[in-house]
Design a protein around this motif. Structure first.
Motif, mmCIF file in Angstrom:
data_model
loop_
_atom_site.group_PDB
_atom_site.id
_atom_site.type_symbol
_atom_site.label_atom_id
_atom_site.label_comp_id
_atom_site.label_asym_id
_atom_site.label_seq_id
_atom_site.Cartn_x
_atom_site.Cartn_y
_atom_site.Cartn_z
ATOM 1 N N GLY A 33 0.810 -1.210 0.000
ATOM 2 C CA GLY A 33 0.000 0.000 0.000
ATOM 3 C C GLY A 33 0.844 1.261 0.000
ATOM 4 N N ALA A 34 2.028 1.187 -0.607
ATOM 5 C CA ALA A 34 2.942 2.333 -0.678
ATOM 6 C C ALA A 34 2.846 2.954 -2.068
ATOM 7 N N GLY A 35 1.858 3.809 -2.258
ATOM 8 C CA GLY A 35 1.597 4.381 -3.580
ATOM 9 C C GLY A 35 2.751 5.187 -4.130
ATOM 10 N N SER A 36 3.498 5.878 -3.263
ATOM 11 C CA SER A 36 4.615 6.691 -3.741
ATOM 12 C C SER A 36 5.726 5.818 -4.332
ATOM 13 N N LEU A 37 5.907 4.621 -3.779
ATOM 14 C CA LEU A 37 6.912 3.700 -4.311
ATOM 15 C C LEU A 37 6.476 3.163 -5.677
ATOM 16 N N GLU A 38 5.199 2.809 -5.799
ATOM 17 C CA GLU A 38 4.660 2.382 -7.098
ATOM 18 C C GLU A 38 4.837 3.470 -8.143
ATOM 19 N N GLN A 39 4.479 4.705 -7.771
ATOM 20 C CA GLN A 39 4.549 5.823 -8.707
ATOM 21 C C GLN A 39 5.986 6.082 -9.144
ATOM 22 N N PHE A 40 6.916 6.010 -8.190
ATOM 23 C CA PHE A 40 8.328 6.219 -8.526
ATOM 24 C C PHE A 40 8.803 5.181 -9.533
ATOM 25 N N ALA A 41 8.438 3.915 -9.327
ATOM 26 C CA ALA A 41 8.855 2.854 -10.241
ATOM 27 C C ALA A 41 8.331 3.118 -11.650
ATOM 28 N N CYS A 42 7.081 3.532 -11.750
ATOM 29 C CA CYS A 42 6.496 3.837 -13.063
ATOM 30 C C CYS A 42 7.196 5.022 -13.717
ATOM 31 N N GLU A 43 7.480 6.072 -12.938
ATOM 32 C CA GLU A 43 8.136 7.259 -13.488
ATOM 33 C C GLU A 43 9.560 6.950 -13.936
ATOM 34 N N LEU A 44 10.245 6.066 -13.207
ATOM 35 C CA LEU A 44 11.606 5.689 -13.593
ATOM 36 C C LEU A 44 11.596 4.907 -14.907
ATOM 37 N N GLU A 45 10.645 4.003 -15.073
ATOM 38 C CA GLU A 45 10.508 3.285 -16.344
ATOM 39 C C GLU A 45 10.221 4.247 -17.486
ATOM 40 N N GLN A 46 9.314 5.199 -17.251
ATOM 41 C CA GLN A 46 8.986 6.181 -18.296
ATOM 42 C C GLN A 46 10.204 7.017 -18.663
ATOM 43 N N ALA A 47 11.008 7.384 -17.674
ATOM 44 C CA ALA A 47 12.214 8.171 -17.943
ATOM 45 C C ALA A 47 13.193 7.389 -18.816
ATOM 46 N N ALA A 48 13.325 6.080 -18.556
ATOM 47 C CA ALA A 48 14.217 5.244 -19.359
ATOM 48 C C ALA A 48 13.716 5.143 -20.802
ATOM 49 N N VAL A 49 12.420 4.922 -20.947
ATOM 50 C CA VAL A 49 11.826 4.821 -22.288
ATOM 51 C C VAL A 49 11.967 6.149 -23.032
ATOM 52 N N HIS A 50 11.679 7.252 -22.350
ATOM 53 C CA HIS A 50 11.774 8.574 -22.992
ATOM 54 C C HIS A 50 13.215 8.870 -23.419
ATOM 55 N N THR A 51 14.189 8.448 -22.635
ATOM 56 C CA THR A 51 15.591 8.666 -22.993
ATOM 57 C C THR A 51 15.914 8.004 -24.334
ATOM 58 N N ILE A 52 15.473 6.755 -24.485
ATOM 59 C CA ILE A 52 15.711 6.043 -25.749
ATOM 60 C C ILE A 52 14.911 6.682 -26.889
ATOM 61 N N GLU A 53 13.670 7.031 -26.623
ATOM 62 C CA GLU A 53 12.829 7.622 -27.671
ATOM 63 C C GLU A 53 13.324 8.999 -28.099
ATOM 64 N N GLU A 54 14.101 9.652 -27.235
ATOM 65 C CA GLU A 54 14.698 10.937 -27.600
ATOM 66 C C GLU A 54 16.054 10.757 -28.283
ATOM 67 N N GLY A 55 16.404 9.481 -28.562
ATOM 68 C CA GLY A 55 17.585 9.197 -29.382
ATOM 69 C C GLY A 55 18.864 8.950 -28.621
ATOM 70 N N ILE A 56 18.810 8.861 -27.295
ATOM 71 C CA ILE A 56 20.010 8.621 -26.492
ATOM 72 C C ILE A 56 19.978 7.169 -26.039
ATOM 73 N N MET A 57 20.988 6.379 -26.426
ATOM 74 C CA MET A 57 20.916 4.934 -26.196
ATOM 75 C C MET A 57 22.295 4.292 -26.230
ATOM 76 N N THR A 58 22.361 3.050 -25.766
ATOM 77 C CA THR A 58 23.600 2.280 -25.821
ATOM 78 C C THR A 58 23.790 1.682 -27.215
ATOM 79 N N LYS A 59 24.987 1.153 -27.439
ATOM 80 C CA LYS A 59 25.404 0.729 -28.780
ATOM 81 C C LYS A 59 24.465 -0.300 -29.409
ATOM 82 N N ASP A 60 24.001 -1.281 -28.602
ATOM 83 C CA ASP A 60 23.163 -2.346 -29.149
ATOM 84 C C ASP A 60 21.861 -1.806 -29.731
ATOM 85 N N LEU A 61 21.304 -0.762 -29.098
ATOM 86 C CA LEU A 61 20.040 -0.195 -29.579
ATOM 87 C C LEU A 61 20.252 0.759 -30.750
#
Length: 400
Positions: free
Chosen positions: A346-374
């Motif tokens: 029942g820790a909503g802030s922890l759930e929200q943080f996990a979702c926001e961190l995933e979104q930040a990772a996805v947005h980083t790649i979608e903005e063209g910044i990525m590791t060599k394999d991608l």
């Protein structure tokens, strides 16, 4: 700086080997501990520590997962003959994943991480396909024999009362090979319940595929157990959730999967799941963009990356060379575990943080910044960075 997010119950943390161990610490330093008062019960599953403890530490980590309910695991080495020499091991220890799966009696669910600028090789796929892989028996516990001369091979079962049942496997006219494999109703029932529970948790349709038209006893037993449990325990729950379960032949499933838009869970027997998870991962882009979670029928969860320890990059790292290793699947192991921990507690802030961190990772790649394999796979403008730089770019977007 804002007050750190609090955790009510710790995660079980299983550290690992080689390059993924290096990335593990970087993720914690850059993206987790600045934001979370991170509480974990730590187990070092690095190969040296497993050897020191005669692999008892792996068992203890699995038992802790049963106690606390949620674990996150770094990739680990399953030693071969070369590793025994390299690490001066006492023996060729078993796969940690196999040990943990056996103790949790779990099913592995693998799902690709989708980003807009990496298109699936199958053009119809619009949503991720999750592979649910049974993790016991079949060819992985098969007993094999090389036949060297003419003769008869038989399958023999001797009951506790001494009675025998026999089936002729083949009358060999000359040299050949033979194999016997097995499974357990108890394990198949656990597999079925894990799949049904995960489908309800994810609110996704569930497919199960085998080959009962050819394997009229072995595969048919899987089919019957799934159907019986579904009819007795899950029919109404699936109806209420607006999702469906159905069985189909494995070859029919392959044809349907290729033509589908995705968005479902595909349950497979052990070997089928091994093959199909690699097919789905590759068709969506990369094993380094594949999440993996082990789910027990009792509701215990162990999150990890779907790939290995990235040995080649680790040797480069030891020489002081810069590496561009993709940390996304390892990062998503952490976010999956943190989100589940938050959900259970029942820790909503922890759930929200996990979702926001995933979104930040996805947005980083979608903005063209990525590791060599991608960078090899992605469309449009892109800038290749090393692992630490990628994590720092994710952190910059998380800060926004």
């Amino acid at each position: 700086m804002a007050e750190k997010i609090q955790m009510k119950v710790p995660l079980v943390e299983m550290d690992g080997d080689e390059m993924t161990r290096v990335i593990w610490q970087q993720i914690k330093d850059i993206l987790l501990t600045p934001y979370i008062d991170l509480k974990t019960v730590y187990y070092d599953l690095g190969l040296k520590k497993r050897d020191e403890t005669d692999d008892r530490i792996t068992v203890e980590a699995a038992e802790a997962t049963v106690k606390y309910g949620v674990a996150v695991k770094c990739a680990t080495i399953t030693p071969n003959a070369q590793r025994i020499k390299e690490y001066n091991l006492k023996q060729m220890w078993k796969s940690p994943n196999g040990t943990i799966r056996a103790i949790l009696d779990g099913t592995v669910f693998r799902t690709p991480i989708i980003v807009k600028n990496i298109k699936p090789f199958v053009k119809t796929w619009e949503r991720p396909i999750t592979i649910a892989r049974h993790a016991y028996g079949d060819v992985y516990k098969g007993v094999e024999m090389k036949i060297t001369a003419k003769g008869r091979a038989e399958l023999v079962f001797t009951g506790e009362d001494g009675r025998e049942s026999r089936e002729v496997v083949h009358d060999f006219a000359g040299p050949g090979i033979v194999m016997a494999m097995h499974n357990m109703d108890k394990s198949i029932k656990s597999f079925a319940r894990s799949c049904f529970n995960y489908a309800l948790d994810q609110k996704k349709d569930l497919w199960f595929a085998a080959k009962d038209t050819i394997s009229k006893v072995y595969d048919h037993n899987f089919k019957d157990i799934f159907q019986d449990i579904y009819d007795r325990e899950y029919n109404e729950k699936f109806s209420d959730a607006g999702i469906e379960y159905f069985y189909t032949l494995i070859d029919d499933a392959v044809a349907r999967v290729i033509r589908s838009p995705g968005g479902f869970i595909w349950a497979c027997k052990n070997y089928d799941g091994d093959v199909m998870s690699d097919m789905v991962a590759t068709a969506f882009g990369s094993l380094a963009m594949m999440t993996s979670v082990l789910v027990s029928p009792d509701g215990h969860y162990e999150y990890e990356a779907a790939h290995g320890t990235v040995t080649r990059h680790y040797y480069q790292h030891l020489k002081g060379a810069e590496t561009s290793t993709n940390p996304v699947a390892t990062l998503f192991a952490w976010t999956g575990a943190l989100r589940k921990r938050g959900e259970l507690d029942g820790a909503g802030s922890l759930e929200q943080f996990a979702c926001e961190l995933e979104q930040a990772a996805v947005h980083t790649i979608e903005e063209g910044i990525m590791t060599k394999d991608l960078a090899v796979l992605a469309e449009g403008e892109k800038r290749m960075v090393n692992t630490r730089q990628f994590l720092e770019e994710v952190n910059a977007r998380l800060g926004r």
